[in-house]
Design an enzyme around this catalytic site. Structure first.
Site, short mmCIF file in Angstrom:
data_model
loop_
_atom_site.label_atom_id
_atom_site.label_comp_id
_atom_site.label_asym_id
_atom_site.label_seq_id
_atom_site.Cartn_x
_atom_site.Cartn_y
_atom_site.Cartn_z
N HIS A 198 41.94 -20.08 -1.97
CA HIS A 198 42.88 -18.98 -2.07
C HIS A 198 44.14 -19.36 -2.86
CE1 HIS A 198 43.46 -21.20 1.68
NE2 HIS A 198 44.74 -20.89 1.63
N HIS A 251 50.55 -23.66 16.84
CA HIS A 251 50.44 -24.97 16.18
C HIS A 251 51.00 -24.91 14.75
CE1 HIS A 251 48.42 -28.82 15.03
NE2 HIS A 251 48.34 -28.21 13.85
N GLU A 252 50.58 -23.91 13.99
CA GLU A 252 50.99 -23.84 12.59
C GLU A 252 52.49 -23.58 12.43
OE1 GLU A 252 49.06 -24.95 10.49
OE2 GLU A 252 47.15 -24.82 11.54
N HIS A 255 54.24 -26.77 12.18
CA HIS A 255 54.25 -27.32 10.83
C HIS A 255 55.33 -26.67 9.98
CE1 HIS A 255 50.89 -29.90 11.38
NE2 HIS A 255 49.96 -28.97 11.38
N HIS A 261 51.27 -33.89 12.79
CA HIS A 261 50.36 -33.96 13.92
C HIS A 261 50.75 -35.04 14.93
CE1 HIS A 261 47.04 -31.87 11.42
NE2 HIS A 261 47.73 -31.01 12.15
#
Length: 341
Positions: A198, A251-252, A255, A261
């Site tokens: 993408h 979770h993202e 970031h 992580h």
């Protein structure tokens, strides 16, 4: 051995359930279990590609042979240390189990661990949003959705509710607020569901492989794999390969804020998440990591987090399986049962 058909079907279905939720993308690595340095087996080259993708082998390795060589052993040792696994250098059951699990697309080695006693991590250079460089100063980040890249089986209202809850979890612990805006192009955090290649250099790989990825500050892109079967309620979504949207989104966002992580298995920032499992609550490791970047929200109650973590009984990737057994062990039992039938 012969069992009545009805009993066979029930027993077989019971044991097969964990297999059905295995990721097709990496399930073939199961045949490499228990290998160690010095062996040569077809498929090791593909495993080397896996380790290359997630930062454990050099960007331009000489080859991806099917030899279990010193380079692969070193990659496995690093992988085991980073993901909180027994450090054996072998493809033991626990290591293969995690390798086959769906996970975040970020590699694990573009960061440094803070210390031996703290297991959260940051991206190289420890980037964070500029306004947050003034300690304890509240800031607001805007976010928007790419209306051309959403999914049609979950309503836009439900998707937005999931993101609102996930952003709230982080804003409770740090002096950062998140506000939705309509203009996707001017928003600081840009959200969308995409398939395959993408255009960001990090192509998705289909069902139950890489679930999503987000870029470090101040990039702001947060992408989810449009090929996954996303769920907001497992009682409604019965698919065996369904993935909890809120768990991955939470979770993202970590970031997006600058966390890499963690090696703590029950932390939000641990890289893997099994199908049909849910993990949305920040752990002490997540909170300490993000507060080291942005400071603490003055109203945050640290004691309640400690109490919550004490009462929790399941680790990362959810509970290990029926009767406390790992999914890998149930796979072996099922294989034997099929053979006996």
């Amino acid at each position: 051995m012969h069992l009545p058909l009805s009993i066979s079907v029930i027993f077989f279905s019971f044991l097969l359930y964990p297999i059905l939720v295995f990721p097709a993308t990496w399930h073939h690595f199961s045949k490499l279990a228990n290998l160690k340095k010095g062996t040569r087996v077809t498929g090791i080259g593909n495993l080397k590609h896996y380790f290359h993708r997630f930062g454990y082998l050099p960007p331009s390795p000489a080859n991806f042979s099917d030899d279990f060589d010193t380079e692969l052993e070193s990659a496995i040792l690093s992988y085991q240390r980073n993901l909180g696994l027994p450090v054996t250098g072998k493809l033991d059951r626990d290591t293969i189990d995690v390798i086959m699990s769906p996970r975040c697309g970020h590699d694990d080695n573009t960061h440094r661990f803070v210390s031996e006693t703290r297991r959260f991590a940051y991206f190289a250079g420890r980037p964070r949003w500029v306004e947050a460089k003034k300690p304890m100063k509240a800031m607001t980040l805007t976010y928007a959705f790419d209306k051309n890249h959403l999914i049609n089986y979950i309503t836009e209202k439900e998707i937005k509710s999931v993101f609102k809850r996930a952003f709230k979890r982080w804003s409770i612990v740090i002096p950062v607020n998140f506000t939705e805006v309509e203009n996707y192009y001017t928003a600081e955090i840009k959200i969308g569901f995409f398939k395959g290649d993408h255009g960001d250099g990090e192509p998705f790989d289909g069902v139950l492989g890489v679930l999503g990825h987000a870029f470090s500050p101040e990039n702001g892109r947060l992408h989810l794999d449009g090929d996954e079967t996303w769920a907001v309620d497992f009682d409604t979504e019965k698919s065996k390969v369904a993935v909890d949207l809120e768990s991955v989104v939470t979770h993202e966002i970590g970031h997006v804020l600058g966390l890499a992580h963690s090696k703590v298995k029950d932390a939000i920032m641990y890289p893997s998440l099994r199908a049909r499992s849910r993990k949305v609550d920040l752990r002490i490791d997540d909170v300490e990591g993000v507060q080291a970047l942005y400071g603490s929200n003055p109203s945050f109650d640290y004691g309640s987090l400690l109490e919550s973590e004490k009462s929790s009984s399941c680790g990362a990737g959810g509970c290990r399986g029926v009767f406390g057994l790992s999914i890998w062990w149930l796979w072996i039992v099922t294989s034997l049962f099929i053979h006996l039938l």
